[in-house]
Write an enzyme that holds these catalytic residues in place. Structure first.
Site, PDB file in Angstrom:
ATOM      1  N   ASP A  29       3.908  -7.463  -0.063  1.00 37.96           N
ATOM      2  CA  ASP A  29       3.402  -6.235  -0.667  1.00 37.96           C
ATOM      3  C   ASP A  29       2.267  -6.535  -1.653  1.00 37.96           C
ATOM      4  OD1 ASP A  29       3.318  -3.543  -0.989  1.00 37.96           O
ATOM      5  OD2 ASP A  29       5.070  -3.395  -2.290  1.00 37.96           O
ATOM      6  N   ASN A  77       4.727   2.618   8.234  1.00 35.79           N
ATOM      7  CA  ASN A  77       3.302   2.335   8.009  1.00 35.79           C
ATOM      8  C   ASN A  77       2.362   3.145   8.909  1.00 35.79           C
ATOM      9  OD1 ASN A  77       3.769  -1.203   7.172  1.00 35.79           O
ATOM     10  ND2 ASN A  77       3.579   0.569   5.819  1.00 35.79           N
TER      11      ASN A  77
HETATM   12  C1  FPP Z   1       1.532  -4.409   2.333  1.00 31.17           C
HETATM   13  O1  FPP Z   1       0.557  -4.267   1.320  1.00 31.17           O
HETATM   14  C2  FPP Z   1       0.987  -5.141   3.480  1.00 31.17           C
HETATM   15  C3  FPP Z   1       0.916  -4.693   4.766  1.00 31.17           C
HETATM   16  C4  FPP Z   1       1.374  -3.367   5.193  1.00 31.17           C
HETATM   17  C5  FPP Z   1       0.313  -5.499   5.847  1.00 31.17           C
HETATM   18  C6  FPP Z   1       0.671  -6.962   5.821  1.00 31.17           C
HETATM   19  C7  FPP Z   1       0.029  -7.652   6.953  1.00 31.17           C
HETATM   20  C8  FPP Z   1      -0.568  -8.860   6.887  1.00 31.17           C
HETATM   21  C9  FPP Z   1      -0.672  -9.648   5.651  1.00 31.17           C
HETATM   22  C10 FPP Z   1      -1.156  -9.424   8.134  1.00 31.17           C
HETATM   23  C11 FPP Z   1      -0.162 -10.298   8.880  1.00 31.17           C
HETATM   24  C12 FPP Z   1      -0.762 -10.755  10.149  1.00 31.17           C
HETATM   25  C13 FPP Z   1      -0.077 -11.314  11.202  1.00 31.17           C
HETATM   26  C14 FPP Z   1      -0.747 -11.589  12.486  1.00 31.17           C
HETATM   27  C15 FPP Z   1       1.338 -11.637  11.123  1.00 31.17           C
HETATM   28  P1  FPP Z   1       0.116  -2.790   0.882  1.00 31.17           P
HETATM   29  O2  FPP Z   1      -1.020  -2.380   1.738  1.00 31.17           O
HETATM   30  O3  FPP Z   1       1.310  -1.894   0.956  1.00 31.17           O
HETATM   31  O4  FPP Z   1      -0.338  -3.002  -0.578  1.00 31.17           O
HETATM   32  P2  FPP Z   1      -0.218  -1.942  -1.766  1.00 31.17           P
HETATM   33  O5  FPP Z   1       1.246  -1.702  -1.985  1.00 31.17           O
HETATM   34  O6  FPP Z   1      -0.862  -2.643  -2.912  1.00 31.17           O
HETATM   35  O7  FPP Z   1      -0.957  -0.722  -1.325  1.00 31.17           O
END
Ligand code: FPP
Length: 248
Positions: A29, A77
């Site tokens: 996160d 998501n």
């Molecule tokens: C949460 O941060 C993150 C995600 C929804 C995406 C995570 C995906 C990756 C790191 C890529 C992984 C790739 C592979 C191929 C396995 P957020 O967007 O919710 O952050 P926030 O809470 O600060 O808005």
């Protein structure tokens, strides 16, 4: 890659090899917040998040942890803006294509769990290819939860078991924890440690069954800033905990 991969290459001396978690899960996160803090579009946070994930996977392998499960995309998501969802799908596909050779060299077995049928066809093909090609690898088991929801996982297990009962293949008395686990996406893997970055004290529908006796570790660090030093801290905390599994 911004993290120096030679940093903390070996298992830090204060960690006991025989008391490492076997299976670690990460809720990655804080990508969006990381980008916002820098005045960048959210997608830049996801891009940096991939670098972090690659280094933590390599770190698990370097330090002798057998399995890593990462929450890449939850069933909730889909509610994000279309551009962000599209970006993530394209990112997963590109990363898989780019990293397959390295996963083979590093003996990584990759698996995807979740409702994969709802993903774009081109991503499904890349997922299929990477799972097939790496299935004999034994260096580390890397599971990516994509379009994953813990409740959905439990429900689909219930449906599969109910069908077997209906067909007379199974008696209700035969349903025990082992049999139930066998019908989950994550068949056979107890979870030892769940790490969540960026401070929220929530499980967010991740590995609901598997988390039953896992230790939880939450850090305020945003996922793109998570690194081997932070991971070391999480493992030290894990090793200081007294895991009683409900016993005295
Ligand atoms: C949460 O941060 C993150 C995600 C929804 C995406 C995570 C995906 C990756 C790191 C890529 C992984 C790739 C592979 C191929 C396995 P957020 O967007 O919710 O952050 P926030 O809470 O600060 O808005």
């Amino acid at each position: 890659m911004t993290v120096n991969p030679t940093l903390l290459r070996e298992l830090p001396a204060d960690l006991h090899r025989d008391r490492l978690p076997r299976h670690v899960a990460v809720i990655m996160d804080g990508n969006g917040r990381w980008a916002k803090q820098r005045g960048l579009p959210r997608i830049m946070g996801h891009r940096r998040g991939v670098d972090t994930l690659k280094d933590i996977l390599r770190c698990c392998k370097d330090w002798g942890i057998q399995a890593l499960t990462a929450y890449a995309f939850s069933t909730e998501n889909w509610g994000r803006p279309t551009e962000e969802v599209d970006f993530l799908m394209t990112l997963f596909e590109r990363v898989l294509r780019q990293e397959l050779r390295e996963m083979m060299e590093e003996d990584v077995q990759i698996r995807f769990v979740g409702n994969l049928n709802a993903l774009p066809k081109s991503l499904q093909l890349e997922i299929e290819r990477s799972m097939q090609q790496t299935q004999q690898n034994r260096g580390i088991q890397f599971t990516v939860a994509t379009n994953y929801g813990g409740r959905q996982e439990i429900l689909q297990a219930c449906r599969a078991i109910a069908t077997k009962v209906q067909q007379g293949l199974l008696q209700p008395e035969e349903i025990d924890e082992a049999l139930f686990e066998h019908h989950l996406y994550t068949a056979g893997g107890d979870l030892d440690l769940m790490i969540r970055t960026s401070g929220e004290m929530r499980i967010s529908n991740f590995l609901l069954w598997q988390v039953a006796y896992a230790e939880l570790y939450v850090t305020d660090t945003l996922w793109p800033d998570f690194n081997r030093t932070e991971f070391h801290r999480a493992l030290s905390t894990f090793q200081q905990r007294d895991r009683r599994f409900g016993k005295l």
